[in-house]
Motif scaffolding. Structure first.
Motif, PDB file in Angstrom:
ATOM      1  N   ASP A  36      -8.352   9.433  -4.135  1.00 26.08           N
ATOM      2  CA  ASP A  36      -9.104   8.326  -3.527  1.00 26.08           C
ATOM      3  C   ASP A  36      -8.182   7.176  -3.140  1.00 26.08           C
ATOM      4  N   ILE A  37      -7.264   6.828  -4.041  1.00 28.89           N
ATOM      5  CA  ILE A  37      -6.335   5.730  -3.753  1.00 28.89           C
ATOM      6  C   ILE A  37      -5.449   6.074  -2.556  1.00 28.89           C
ATOM      7  N   GLN A  87      -3.985   4.693   2.628  1.00 32.53           N
ATOM      8  CA  GLN A  87      -3.315   5.176   3.838  1.00 32.53           C
ATOM      9  C   GLN A  87      -4.152   4.814   5.073  1.00 32.53           C
ATOM     10  N   ALA A  88      -5.467   4.928   4.942  1.00 29.24           N
ATOM     11  CA  ALA A  88      -6.344   4.542   6.056  1.00 29.24           C
ATOM     12  C   ALA A  88      -6.234   3.045   6.338  1.00 29.24           C
ATOM     13  N   MET A 108     -10.597  -4.544   0.237  1.00 33.03           N
ATOM     14  CA  MET A 108      -9.538  -4.204  -0.723  1.00 33.03           C
ATOM     15  C   MET A 108      -9.873  -4.744  -2.110  1.00 33.03           C
ATOM     16  N   VAL A 109     -10.313  -5.990  -2.155  1.00 30.73           N
ATOM     17  CA  VAL A 109     -10.639  -6.605  -3.446  1.00 30.73           C
ATOM     18  C   VAL A 109     -11.748  -5.821  -4.146  1.00 30.73           C
ATOM     19  N   ALA A 110     -12.810  -5.513  -3.408  1.00 29.41           N
ATOM     20  CA  ALA A 110     -13.942  -4.811  -4.008  1.00 29.41           C
ATOM     21  C   ALA A 110     -13.536  -3.424  -4.508  1.00 29.41           C
ATOM     22  N   HIS A 121       0.827  -1.209   0.000  1.00 29.21           N
ATOM     23  CA  HIS A 121       0.000   0.000   0.000  1.00 29.21           C
ATOM     24  C   HIS A 121       0.868   1.268   0.000  1.00 29.21           C
ATOM     25  N   ALA A 122       1.965   1.233   0.745  1.00 23.68           N
ATOM     26  CA  ALA A 122       2.808   2.428   0.856  1.00 23.68           C
ATOM     27  C   ALA A 122       3.295   2.866  -0.523  1.00 23.68           C
TER      28      ALA A 122
END
Length: 218
Positions: A94-95, A100-101, A197-199, A69-70
């Motif tokens: 958005d990404i 980050q959340a 995450m997948v969705a 994610h980072a």
């Protein structure tokens, strides 16, 4: 005078054993106290058995996905600052905010489980049959240092195309990891996050494809 030997308060005659009822009362209190102490001890110990271990699927996934994610956040911030395309600026924001959340969730759970946020194990060690998934230390879908350097230098349409192309591959790799974690994990929180995450990333790939077509046609 005749003593009432049937009364519970009747004193035993000299040399006689204590009344059976009183001995049973002491034993019951002792058993009750022992039960309370044992119950408290079990209550303290059981939560530690329920939290994932340091070498568990859950811990490995959270650590690896935090690193994955980072890089997505880094690429999104580059595109957000450099792109003039409204759709890409919005997508990048958005990404960056979503992932980050999610990093925050993953790191908080590792802390709650008294586990280190990092590990000395190889990336993807938590996933069976992961041989070949990590190339030059990079997990599935991650951009190489050279690709990141090129993204930072690019401008305009060229940067848009590079960002969308890299992020599409990044999402595909992330989806694969999340699906494997959901399949292997028995932790409800981890399953929920992996499914989220997948969705989210599958939906973003559709948007990325549309934006990529527009950028390449322009």
């Amino acid at each position: 005078m005749i003593q009432d030997v049937t009364s519970p308060d009747a004193a035993p005659a000299s040399g006689e054993a204590p009344a059976p009822r009183r001995r049973f009362g002491y034993a019951a209190v002792a058993v009750l106290l022992a039960g309370i102490v044992l119950g408290a001890a079990i209550g303290l110990v059981i939560p530690h058995f329920r939290t994932p271990a340091d070498d568990s699927v859950e811990a490995g996934f959270l650590r690896d996905m935090s690193s994955h994610h980072a890089q997505a956040v880094e690429m999104a911030m580059i595109a957000h600052a450099g792109s003039d395309t409204p759709g890409i600026v919005t997508l990048a924001a958005d990404i960056a905010t979503t992932q980050q959340a999610q990093i925050g969730y993953m790191q908080a759970w590792l802390r709650d489980w008294d586990l280190s946020p990092t590990s000395d194990q190889q990336p993807m060690a938590w996933m069976p049959d992961s041989a070949g998934s990590v190339v030059n230390g990079l997990m599935p879908g991650m951009a190489t240092p050279e690709q990141l350097a090129s993204l930072r230098k690019a401008t305009g349409k060229e940067q848009d195309i590079q960002f969308l192309t890299l992020m599409r591959a990044h999402h595909l790799g992330g989806i694969h990891m999340a699906q494997e974690a959901e399949k292997l994990s028995g932790n409800e929180d981890v399953d929920w996050l992996a499914d989220s995450m997948v969705a989210a990333q599958q939906g973003e790939i559709q948007l990325i494809d549309d934006l990529l077509k527009q950028a390449q046609a322009g």
